[in-house]
Every structure is written in C-alpha cells, then in structure tokens.
Design a protein around this motif. Structure first.
Motif, PDB file in Angstrom:
ATOM      1  N   PRO A   1      12.840 -35.633 -27.453  1.00  0.00           N
ATOM      2  CA  PRO A   1      13.022 -36.812 -27.672  1.00  0.00           C
ATOM      3  C   PRO A   1      13.859 -37.715 -26.670  1.00  0.00           C
ATOM      4  N   LEU A   2      14.666 -36.733 -26.002  1.00  0.00           N
ATOM      5  CA  LEU A   2      15.095 -37.214 -24.458  1.00  0.00           C
ATOM      6  C   LEU A   2      16.324 -38.660 -24.516  1.00  0.00           C
ATOM      7  N   LEU A   3      16.833 -38.522 -25.520  1.00  0.00           N
ATOM      8  CA  LEU A   3      17.586 -39.785 -26.114  1.00  0.00           C
ATOM      9  C   LEU A   3      18.494 -39.848 -24.788  1.00  0.00           C
ATOM     10  N   PHE A   4      19.149 -40.973 -24.583  1.00  0.00           N
ATOM     11  CA  PHE A   4      20.233 -41.718 -23.917  1.00  0.00           C
ATOM     12  C   PHE A   4      21.552 -40.717 -24.281  1.00  0.00           C
ATOM     13  N   PRO A   5      21.999 -40.150 -23.738  1.00  0.00           N
ATOM     14  CA  PRO A   5      23.331 -38.778 -24.409  1.00  0.00           C
ATOM     15  C   PRO A   5      24.736 -40.092 -23.862  1.00  0.00           C
TER      16      PRO A   5
ATOM     17  N   ALA B   1      25.757 -31.660  -8.070  1.00  0.00           N
ATOM     18  CA  ALA B   1      24.949 -31.153  -8.888  1.00  0.00           C
ATOM     19  C   ALA B   1      24.766 -31.730 -10.192  1.00  0.00           C
ATOM     20  N   GLN B   2      25.276 -32.766 -10.578  1.00  0.00           N
ATOM     21  CA  GLN B   2      25.724 -33.406 -12.020  1.00  0.00           C
ATOM     22  C   GLN B   2      23.832 -34.073 -12.288  1.00  0.00           C
ATOM     23  N   TRP B   3      23.435 -34.916 -11.113  1.00  0.00           N
ATOM     24  CA  TRP B   3      22.698 -35.385 -10.525  1.00  0.00           C
ATOM     25  C   TRP B   3      21.332 -34.705 -10.625  1.00  0.00           C
ATOM     26  N   SER B   4      21.606 -33.295 -10.016  1.00  0.00           N
ATOM     27  CA  SER B   4      19.560 -32.655 -10.316  1.00  0.00           C
ATOM     28  C   SER B   4      19.982 -32.637 -11.318  1.00  0.00           C
ATOM     29  N   ALA B   5      20.913 -31.945 -12.894  1.00  0.00           N
ATOM     30  CA  ALA B   5      20.627 -31.714 -13.562  1.00  0.00           C
ATOM     31  C   ALA B   5      20.239 -33.196 -14.222  1.00  0.00           C
ATOM     32  N   LEU B   6      20.867 -34.280 -14.328  1.00  0.00           N
ATOM     33  CA  LEU B   6      19.776 -35.461 -15.089  1.00  0.00           C
ATOM     34  C   LEU B   6      18.156 -35.257 -15.270  1.00  0.00           C
ATOM     35  N   ASP B   7      18.191 -34.939 -16.483  1.00  0.00           N
ATOM     36  CA  ASP B   7      16.129 -35.143 -16.928  1.00  0.00           C
ATOM     37  C   ASP B   7      15.491 -36.248 -16.104  1.00  0.00           C
ATOM     38  N   PRO B   8      14.858 -36.009 -14.967  1.00  0.00           N
ATOM     39  CA  PRO B   8      13.956 -37.368 -14.116  1.00  0.00           C
ATOM     40  C   PRO B   8      12.603 -37.677 -15.810  1.00  0.00           C
ATOM     41  N   ARG B   9      12.810 -37.354 -16.685  1.00  0.00           N
ATOM     42  CA  ARG B   9      11.646 -37.712 -17.493  1.00  0.00           C
ATOM     43  C   ARG B   9      12.368 -38.693 -18.498  1.00  0.00           C
ATOM     44  N   HIS B  10      14.215 -38.488 -18.117  1.00  0.00           N
ATOM     45  CA  HIS B  10      14.149 -40.113 -18.678  1.00  0.00           C
ATOM     46  C   HIS B  10      14.468 -41.401 -18.338  1.00  0.00           C
ATOM     47  N   ILE B  11      14.387 -40.707 -16.855  1.00  0.00           N
ATOM     48  CA  ILE B  11      14.014 -42.583 -15.964  1.00  0.00           C
ATOM     49  C   ILE B  11      12.730 -42.249 -16.326  1.00  0.00           C
ATOM     50  N   ASN B  12      11.792 -41.580 -16.302  1.00  0.00           N
ATOM     51  CA  ASN B  12      10.204 -42.914 -16.773  1.00  0.00           C
ATOM     52  C   ASN B  12      10.416 -43.049 -18.176  1.00  0.00           C
ATOM     53  N   VAL B  13      10.988 -42.262 -19.182  1.00  0.00           N
ATOM     54  CA  VAL B  13      11.280 -43.297 -20.528  1.00  0.00           C
ATOM     55  C   VAL B  13      12.168 -44.717 -19.904  1.00  0.00           C
ATOM     56  N   ALA B  14      13.398 -45.101 -19.633  1.00  0.00           N
ATOM     57  CA  ALA B  14      13.720 -45.640 -19.022  1.00  0.00           C
ATOM     58  C   ALA B  14      12.513 -46.950 -18.467  1.00  0.00           C
ATOM     59  N   GLN B  15      12.052 -46.326 -17.769  1.00  0.00           N
ATOM     60  CA  GLN B  15      10.861 -47.145 -17.110  1.00  0.00           C
ATOM     61  C   GLN B  15       9.930 -47.911 -18.050  1.00  0.00           C
ATOM     62  N   THR B  16       9.375 -47.322 -18.102  1.00  0.00           N
ATOM     63  CA  THR B  16       7.946 -47.208 -19.304  1.00  0.00           C
ATOM     64  C   THR B  16       8.262 -48.818 -20.198  1.00  0.00           C
ATOM     65  N   LEU B  17       9.934 -48.084 -20.449  1.00  0.00           N
ATOM     66  CA  LEU B  17      10.298 -49.080 -21.491  1.00  0.00           C
ATOM     67  C   LEU B  17      10.747 -50.691 -20.659  1.00  0.00           C
TER      68      LEU B  17
ATOM     69  N   THR C   1      26.288 -30.124 -18.248  1.00  0.00           N
ATOM     70  CA  THR C   1      25.820 -28.010 -17.711  1.00  0.00           C
ATOM     71  C   THR C   1      24.679 -27.997 -16.884  1.00  0.00           C
ATOM     72  N   LEU C   2      24.874 -27.329 -15.623  1.00  0.00           N
ATOM     73  CA  LEU C   2      23.562 -27.035 -14.856  1.00  0.00           C
ATOM     74  C   LEU C   2      22.518 -26.157 -15.553  1.00  0.00           C
ATOM     75  N   THR C   3      21.467 -26.057 -16.241  1.00  0.00           N
ATOM     76  CA  THR C   3      20.783 -26.004 -16.590  1.00  0.00           C
ATOM     77  C   THR C   3      19.390 -25.182 -16.302  1.00  0.00           C
ATOM     78  N   HIS C   4      18.833 -26.379 -16.188  1.00  0.00           N
ATOM     79  CA  HIS C   4      17.598 -26.582 -14.768  1.00  0.00           C
ATOM     80  C   HIS C   4      18.124 -27.998 -13.652  1.00  0.00           C
ATOM     81  N   THR C   5      17.263 -27.268 -12.944  1.00  0.00           N
ATOM     82  CA  THR C   5      17.410 -28.777 -11.526  1.00  0.00           C
ATOM     83  C   THR C   5      16.070 -28.720 -11.729  1.00  0.00           C
TER      84      THR C   5
END
Lengths: 210, 531
Positions: A87-91, B148-164, B258-262
């Motif tokens: 869902p990628l909701l903004f947490p 470390a935190q920046w690379s853990a942010l999912d870029p798809r969040h950014i994609n979603v925000a951009q599509t919005l 928590t860093l799970t994926h970069t």
C-alpha cells in the motif's frame, strides 16, 4: 471522443536500448475499461506500468493520454493514480492526510481536501478506523486507503501493480470487484497487472498476456 | 521458575550467562572507583561555590552557541551529500562514502593542524576556524546517520506522491524531510556533543576566549590552576548537558526506520547527473584540501620544499627540549593503540555478549564515558592510580586503560547490533544435532563474533591513535603520545616545530587510514556497520 483514454503506439520498454523487455506495445484502454495484464514474474509487467507512469523512461514509441503525447511529461503532471502491491502509505501522515495528499498537491484547500478524504474513507468502508495510524491497519484496510488515495485527485488513468497479491483470496475477490465497479462508475481507464487468472477475469474488460 | 534472558534463555552456555562479570569488575575498578576518587578529592564547599559561580555556566553558554553553529554547518553540508550517496548508485560511490568518513576518524589535533595549514593565513584563530573544523570532522556523522535512513526510504513512496501531483520540492518537503526528521535530529545531537566536548580543535584553532569549551576549562583548571573543585563543577555541568543530548539522540535514533533494504537508482538525465557529480566533486575537495595542505606543510620549510623534517623524525632526532623524540612518540602511540585494542575488544566484546543476554545495565555503565569528558577520565585515572598508594604510571597501562574506557562505548555500539543479526535458531539446530551448549553457541555466533571483535578492536585502536584529552593528563612530559606532542609542538614558536608537527600529523593520518581500511575489510565480511 475518439482520443479519450490511454493508448500506446509501438511502445518499447526496458532499461537499455539493447535489451528491450518485450515486443512493442500497441493497445488502447478507453474510460471505464480495464486492461488486465497477466504474465510470470520478471516479464516486464511492472516496468510497463512504471513507464506509463513516467517512473521509467520510454525506450521508443509513444504514450497518449486523452490524445496528448505524455512521453516527456514529468510524473507529477501526468495525473495518474498508481497502486502498488504494497500500500505504501506515508507513515508520518494520518489516514485522512494520506488520502488528502494528492488533493493538497493539486492546490485544494486543506479543509476541502480533508472533507473529500473523509468521504473517500467512508466510501472504502473505513470511517471507523479514521483515527488509526497507518501501521495499525490490516493489509486489506491499508490497500483500501491506498486505493482511496489514488482516486482522490480524480486521475485520468488508474494503474494497479498486483495490488492484492499480499491479501487472502476472500479480500482479494471483494476488492477486485469493488475496483471494477469504481472504474466503470467513474469512467476511468485502468490497467491491472496481476498473475492471478481469477482476479484478472473479475476486473478485466480486455486481457493481455505477456 | 528462572527468568529467561535473551533469545537463548537458559540454554545459553555458562560463560555467556556470566559474560557480564568481567566488564563489571573492569568498570568498577577503572571507571567507577576513579570517579569516586575524583569526586572525593574535589568535592568541597568550593565545588558548590564553583557550581553557582557564573564562570563555568558562561563557558557552557558560549560553547553551546559554538556547538549549535557547528551543528548547523554540518547539516547544511552533510544533508545534500547524504542524499546523493543514499539515493544514487554510481561508480566510485563507495570511495566517496569512505572518503567522507576520513575526517571523522582522524585525530582532532591533526584536523586542527590541517585547517591551520590551509586557512591559518586567511583567518585568525577563533570561532570561525573552530566551527569550520568541527563541521569538517562531523559531516561524516550526518552523512552516515541521515544517509542510512534516506536509503531506507522506499522510492515508490516518492513515485506515489509524484503521481498524486507533488512536484520534486513538495515531495522533499512533505515526504522526504518528515521521514528524515528523526535521523537529522539524532545526528544533530551527536554533532552537538562532539563540538561541545571538543578539545584538540579549540586548543589549536581557538582564541582562548570565544571558543572555550568546558573540556578545555577542565584541562586548564587541573593542570595550570590546580583548581580541582572548579574542574569538578565544570565536569558536572558538562555531564548533565552531554547526557541530555545523548538521551535525545538515542530517543531519536529509536524513532528512525530500521534499515531492511537500500533503494538506490542509477543516475539518469543531464540535470540529475550534474547535481550528483558536482556534489561528489565538492565533497572530495572538501575532504582532501585540508589533508593536502597538511602533507605539503610537512615538506615545507624556510628553505622551500624539502625532506628535512621527515629525515629529522625518521632519524629520531630530539630537536625539541623536553618533548622526547618524534620517533619515540610514534612507537609509543602504536604500542598504546595495540594494548587499547586488546583491552577494549575483550571488555567491550564481553559487554556486548552480556547485552545480548539482556544484561543491559552493562551497556548503561559502558556508555558512561560518553557523557564524561576524556579529560575527566584522564584526571580520575591519574588521581586513582597515578599516585601512592597505587602508582601505575610507570607500568605504562594507565593510558591504554583510559583509552579503552573512551573506546568501549564505540565497541559496544558496533558489536551489539552486529551480534543481534545472528540467527539464534542456528544455536538450537546445532544443539539438536548434539553440540554442547558452548559448541552450539560458537557455531551460531563464533564467526560473526570473531569478525566483529577484530573490527571493533581496530576501531578502539584508531580512537587511541588520535586521543588527546586523557593522554594529555596521563602521558609523561618527556614521552608524550603523538597527538600530545603535536599540540605541544604547535605551542612552540618556529617553522621547525610546525613542520615536525605536520610530519607527525601526516604519519597519524596514514596510520589511521590504514587501520580504517583494515576495519572496513572486516566489517564488509561480517556485515557490520562502523559509523
């Protein structure tokens, strides 16, 4: 209007010119229609959606949205609703602010955006959890919020990238039916990527295998 | 019923269950006892008078202003670099990241001298030079923590925000920045602590008034003014402020993702490439220019460029009365670093194992030195073990013990999370196959522990190489460590003293970098983070 909806002309997708992921795409999805795309993992389904959304550049060919070529249009100007598998909701935002996000980006006032977001939360049947944080939702609930968020700014096309694959079959079927109804009632063209035949049949007005 | 401790509960072998004993004994003897001696020696009515006196408070206020400015500059430089390194995958990315860490691991006196080399003629000693040097040292903290935190942010969040419909600036303001808030605040707190307790930089680059820190006050009060109650008052004020900042940093750290994926993408497009590569080139220039100034300074004398200072150091010439030979200082510093590495990795490693078994009080004790100043630790050690009835000064162990106390918090901070990544189910698999508890434990944790201990020991050695505060109390005047000798040389007039200090600094840079490369190799093998 003959040009309305989403269409592609000899669209080639991939990450390098030397290695396109698929034969050129030529399809058209008119308002109220859903094109379901089926195919195994790694065949390029998600890349096709990313290319239409503007996340991945077009290798060659064209994408038209309501008659206008959008190849070079930045993502934030395409007016596309995108729903991923997660869902990628903004947490850091509340559920209402998640749904209102796109409306705010389109310069809708905070109050109006929140009223509309509340209506959409009711529409997806989640008014009772409006004060919950994003991580307190179940997978199905989070998926519905993601759907409401994608629909809120009245997108010109909806793209679903395996939106239900993390859900149980009952929830999946229910949400797929709801989405099909939404696409028809709102007259939005949609592409629905999945590897589940049953889900594809529920939502599709046309189908493509990759 | 006995309480379960850690993932292994009561299945853990005896030595693991009792791993807390050795660190507790060590801390009791070498940390808590010296602190008690220090308090007993210094506390008097005069301490209270000093505490209510405006003197230390006005230094604390001055130092707070300097530290906040250092934090601001570190963030301004560090955040764009963190963003580029976190979001993009490009050739040389690992090298740039390693390069950014260099200033942080360098001894502070070396950084100070490097800044003096390149900016000494443009800027008089004072606040601006100190803030620049602090930012130079601490940008690495911002880049590592925020990155470390920046690379853990999912870029798809950014994609979603951009599509919005959100444009790049809006995405940064409404999505990226709020999600980085905790890491920015956490790194700001840590940079604040380092700048607030700074000693080497303010001694060399400060003007003695607007740049004073409590750490510098403690050194002066104890070694020049012999005002022990005043020094204790300064140490107490520093302890309270630093502990507050560290608690805030830990709280913020807890709120980070928590860093799970970069998630890194290739650099595409002209504008993006220009942005990424200009940041990369600028960061390389920022890091390398002071170091280049330092190396050039080591070859420069009144007769122009030559090797005379290097020859002097290599031939062990004792050209400065009462300071000992530079070569002897190098030899002493290396041997102290080795002993420190052994002590800190053994005690820190056992403390980390104890923490795994939920003996978290050991971690709390191990972190005490972070709140104390190195100078306070040095002073306490000197008072407890540097005079009759217990005089260990001639044994040569006082400096490595004080250095180990300074390094142990870092060892625990590196080793604990690394050990937590080991899958405890391996222990049970080995046990079910018939292995004894000790053998099963070693099967599950041994390889990782060995790697972690070597890397953590290397880190402790690097701390010892550049440590200045404690050594300035404990080193004998005629046989100082290299950082102490550098500071003393810079206090003497003349080009020869300056170029000798530059030679010694260059040697310290090479030794520190060699050690960091060694640590990096082991960190990569053991999947641990040294930051």
């Amino acid at each position: 209007m003959t040009d309305s909806g989403l269409s592609t002309s000899n669209l080639v997708i991939g990450y390098s010119d030397s290695q396109p992921l698929h034969e050129p795409f030529n399809f058209r999805v008119t308002p109220g229609e859903t094109l379901a795309i089926l195919g195994p993992s790694g065949c390029g389904k998600s890349t096709l959606l990313a290319t239409i959304a503007g996340i991945t550049p077009v290798l060659s060919g064209d994408i038209f949205l309501n008659g206008a070529r959008v190849n070079e249009l930045p993502i934030h100007k395409r007016n596309i609703g995108l729903v991923f598998q997660d869902p990628l909701l903004f947490p850091h935002l509340s559920l209402i602010d998640n749904i209102a996000y796109g409306l705010r980006a389109h310069k809708v006032s905070r109050d109006r955006a929140r009223v509309r977001a509340t209506e959409l939360l009711e529409w997806v049947g989640l008014a009772h959890v409006r004060n919950n944080r994003t991580w307190e939702l179940s997978g199905g609930q989070a998926g519905r919020v993601a759907l409401a968020r994608a629909v809120a700014p009245k997108p010109e096309v909806l793209l679903f990238d395996e939106p239900f694959s993390a859900l149980d079959s009952t929830t999946r079927i229910r949400l797929a039916t709801e989405i099909a109804g939404l696409v028809r009632s709102q007259e939005i063209p949609a592409i629905h990527v999945t590897h589940d035949e049953q889900e594809a049949e529920l939502v599709a007005t046309q189908m493509m295998r990759m | 019923m006995t309480r379960e401790r850690g993932a292994l509960g009561n299945h853990a072998p005896v030595f693991v269950r009792h791993a807390w004993i050795a660190p507790l004994v060590f801390f009791s003897i070498f940390l808590l006892y010296p602190l008690l001696v220090l308090i007993r020696t210094a506390i008097s009515a005069d301490t209270l008078t000093a505490l209510v006196n405006s003197g230390p408070w006005s230094i604390a206020l001055l130092s707070t202003g300097q530290s906040l400015a250092s934090v601001g500059l570190s963030l301004i430089i560090g955040i764009p670099i963190a963003g580029v390194l976190a979001r993009y995958q490009f050739k040389g990315r690992a090298l740039v990241l390693a390069l950014m860490t260099v200033p942080f691991v360098l001894p502070t006196v070396v950084v100070a001298l490097a800044f003096k080399s390149i900016l000494g003629e443009l800027l008089a000693p004072g606040l601006i030079l100190v803030i620049l040097a602090h930012a130079y040292i601490n940008v690495a903290v911002v880049v590592r923590i925020v990155g470390a935190q920046w690379s853990a942010l999912d870029p798809r969040h950014i994609n979603v925000a951009q599509t919005l419909g959100a444009n790049p600036f809006r995405v940064f303001r409404t999505l990226t920045l709020p999600n980085l808030k905790a890491s920015i605040l956490s790194s700001a707190c840590i940079v604040f602590v380092f700048s607030f307790t700074s000693l080497g930089v303010v001694v060399i680059l400060g003007d003695g008034s607007s740049t004073r820190t409590l750490e510098q006050s403690i050194l002066r009060q104890t070694s020049v003014l012999l005002d022990f109650p005043g020094a204790l008052a300064s140490a107490l004020i520093q302890l309270v402020i630093v502990t507050g900042a560290l608690i805030l940093a830990a709280k913020m750290r807890g709120a980070t993702i928590t860093l799970t994926h970069t998630h890194r993408t290739k650099v595409r497009g002209m504008r993006r490439s220009a942005w990424v590569y200009s940041i990369v080139i600028l960061s390389a220039l920022i890091v390398l220019t002071p170091l280049a100034g330092l190396v050039i300074g080591s070859f420069t004398s009144t007769q122009g460029m030559n090797f005379s200072s290097w020859v002097g150091v290599i031939n062990a010439q004792d050209r400065f009365a009462g300071l000992g030979s530079p070569r002897a200082a190098v030899a002493l510093t290396i041997s102290l670093a080795l002993i420190t590495a052994l002590i800190a990795s053994a005690i820190g490693g056992l403390a980390a194992i104890a923490v795994m078994g939920r003996r978290t009080f050991i971690a709390a004790i191990a972190l005490i030195p972070l709140g104390l100043s190195a100078a306070t630790i040095g002073l306490g050690t000197l008072l407890a073990f540097g005079r009759p009835p217990i005089d260990l000064r001639s044994s040569g162990f006082l400096i490595p013990i004080a250095h180990a106390l300074v390094a142990i918090p870092l060892v625990v901070a590196v080793a604990s999370p690394a050990l937590r990544t080991a899958d405890s189910r391996r222990f049970f698999v080995a046990s079910s196959l018939g292995a004894s508890p000790a053998r099963a434990w070693w099967t599950a944790y041994g390889t990782l522990l060995r790697t972690v201990m070597i890397a953590a020991g290397g880190l402790a050695g690097a701390v010892s190489l550049g440590e200045f505060g404690a050594a300035s109390f404990l080193a004998r005047a005629d046989s100082p460590t290299v950082p102490v000798q550098i500071a003393k040389l810079l206090a003497r007039p003349g080009d020869q003293a300056y170029t000798t200090a530059a030679v010694l600094s260059t040697i310290l840079v090479v030794m520190t970098l060699a050690l960091m490369l060694f640590i990096d190799r082991f960190s990569a093998q053991g999947r641990i983070t040294v930051s």
